[in-house]
Motif scaffolding. Sequence first.
Motif, short mmCIF file in Angstrom:
data_model
loop_
_atom_site.label_atom_id
_atom_site.label_comp_id
_atom_site.label_asym_id
_atom_site.label_seq_id
_atom_site.Cartn_x
_atom_site.Cartn_y
_atom_site.Cartn_z
N THR A 30 0.81 -1.22 0.00
CA THR A 30 0.00 0.00 0.00
C THR A 30 0.84 1.27 0.00
N MET A 31 2.16 1.12 0.00
CA MET A 31 3.06 2.27 0.06
C MET A 31 2.97 3.09 -1.23
N GLN A 32 2.78 4.40 -1.08
CA GLN A 32 2.67 5.28 -2.24
C GLN A 32 3.92 6.11 -2.46
N ALA A 33 4.84 6.12 -1.51
CA ALA A 33 6.05 6.92 -1.62
C ALA A 33 7.00 6.32 -2.65
N ASP A 34 7.93 7.13 -3.12
CA ASP A 34 8.92 6.68 -4.09
C ASP A 34 10.17 6.11 -3.43
N VAL A 35 10.34 6.38 -2.12
CA VAL A 35 11.54 5.95 -1.39
C VAL A 35 11.12 5.30 -0.08
N LEU A 36 11.71 4.15 0.23
CA LEU A 36 11.52 3.50 1.53
C LEU A 36 12.82 3.61 2.29
N ILE A 37 12.77 4.23 3.46
CA ILE A 37 13.92 4.32 4.34
C ILE A 37 13.60 3.45 5.54
N ALA A 38 14.42 2.43 5.78
CA ALA A 38 14.16 1.51 6.88
C ALA A 38 15.49 1.06 7.48
N ALA A 44 15.85 -7.60 3.47
CA ALA A 44 15.45 -8.90 2.95
C ALA A 44 15.22 -8.76 1.45
N ASP A 45 15.99 -9.49 0.68
CA ASP A 45 15.95 -9.34 -0.78
C ASP A 45 14.57 -9.63 -1.36
N LYS A 46 14.04 -10.82 -1.13
CA LYS A 46 12.79 -11.23 -1.79
C LYS A 46 11.57 -10.53 -1.21
N ARG A 47 11.54 -10.31 0.10
CA ARG A 47 10.32 -9.77 0.72
C ARG A 47 10.21 -8.26 0.62
N VAL A 48 11.34 -7.55 0.54
CA VAL A 48 11.28 -6.09 0.55
C VAL A 48 11.98 -5.49 -0.67
N ILE A 49 13.26 -5.72 -0.79
CA ILE A 49 14.08 -5.00 -1.75
C ILE A 49 13.68 -5.30 -3.19
N ASP A 50 13.57 -6.58 -3.54
CA ASP A 50 13.20 -6.93 -4.92
C ASP A 50 11.81 -6.44 -5.29
N THR A 53 12.08 -2.50 -5.78
CA THR A 53 12.83 -2.11 -6.98
C THR A 53 12.07 -2.49 -8.25
N ALA A 54 11.33 -3.60 -8.21
CA ALA A 54 10.50 -3.98 -9.36
C ALA A 54 9.38 -2.97 -9.58
N ALA A 55 8.94 -2.33 -8.51
CA ALA A 55 7.89 -1.31 -8.62
C ALA A 55 8.46 0.06 -8.94
N GLY A 56 9.79 0.15 -9.10
CA GLY A 56 10.42 1.42 -9.46
C GLY A 56 10.66 2.34 -8.28
N LYS A 57 10.71 1.80 -7.09
CA LYS A 57 10.92 2.61 -5.90
C LYS A 57 12.36 2.46 -5.41
N GLN A 58 12.85 3.50 -4.77
CA GLN A 58 14.21 3.48 -4.25
C GLN A 58 14.20 2.90 -2.84
N VAL A 59 15.19 2.07 -2.53
CA VAL A 59 15.28 1.43 -1.23
C VAL A 59 16.53 1.94 -0.53
N VAL A 60 16.35 2.49 0.67
CA VAL A 60 17.47 2.99 1.47
C VAL A 60 17.48 2.18 2.77
N ILE A 61 18.16 1.05 2.72
CA ILE A 61 18.26 0.14 3.86
C ILE A 61 19.72 -0.27 4.00
N PRO A 62 20.34 -0.01 5.15
CA PRO A 62 21.73 -0.46 5.31
C PRO A 62 21.80 -1.99 5.32
N PRO A 63 22.86 -2.56 4.76
CA PRO A 63 22.95 -4.02 4.73
C PRO A 63 23.30 -4.59 6.10
N LYS A 64 22.79 -5.79 6.36
CA LYS A 64 23.15 -6.48 7.60
C LYS A 64 24.64 -6.82 7.56
#
Length: 122
Positions: A30-38, A44-50, A53-64
């Motif tokens: 349901t997220m409408q923003a263009d950037v997710l900062i978490a 998590a690659d499959k559950r969040v990042i992929d 990015t497939a929806a054209g949104k930028q992901v700002v999450i530091p790696p574990k």
Amino acid sequence: MVDALGNPVGFHLTGGEAHDLVGADHLIPTMQADVLIADKAFDADKRVIDRLTAAGKQVVIPPKSNRTRPRGYDKHLYKAQHLIENFFVRLKQYRAIATRFDKTARNFLAAVYFAAAIVWLN
């Protein structure tokens, strides 16, 4: 979930033992923003990042730290992550929420929505 000003835009109540990704599974579609900062919990690659990015949104999450191939992220943009933490601080100023007086999830979530509306109006 909060917007760029730190105002609440979405909630999902999970059990106390549930991982943060359970809530993300409900909020990300349901997220409408263009950037997710978490924070790192959402790395998590499959559950969040992929999905984002497939929806054209930028992901700002530091790696574990245990990632075999660390990903890069925008450290300057990540500084805005404090907005969600600030919202939780404002929410916990309400004693009934901080100590969870309500016994049922329905009543507790109603109290969270009520307090969030007050925070939004201030």
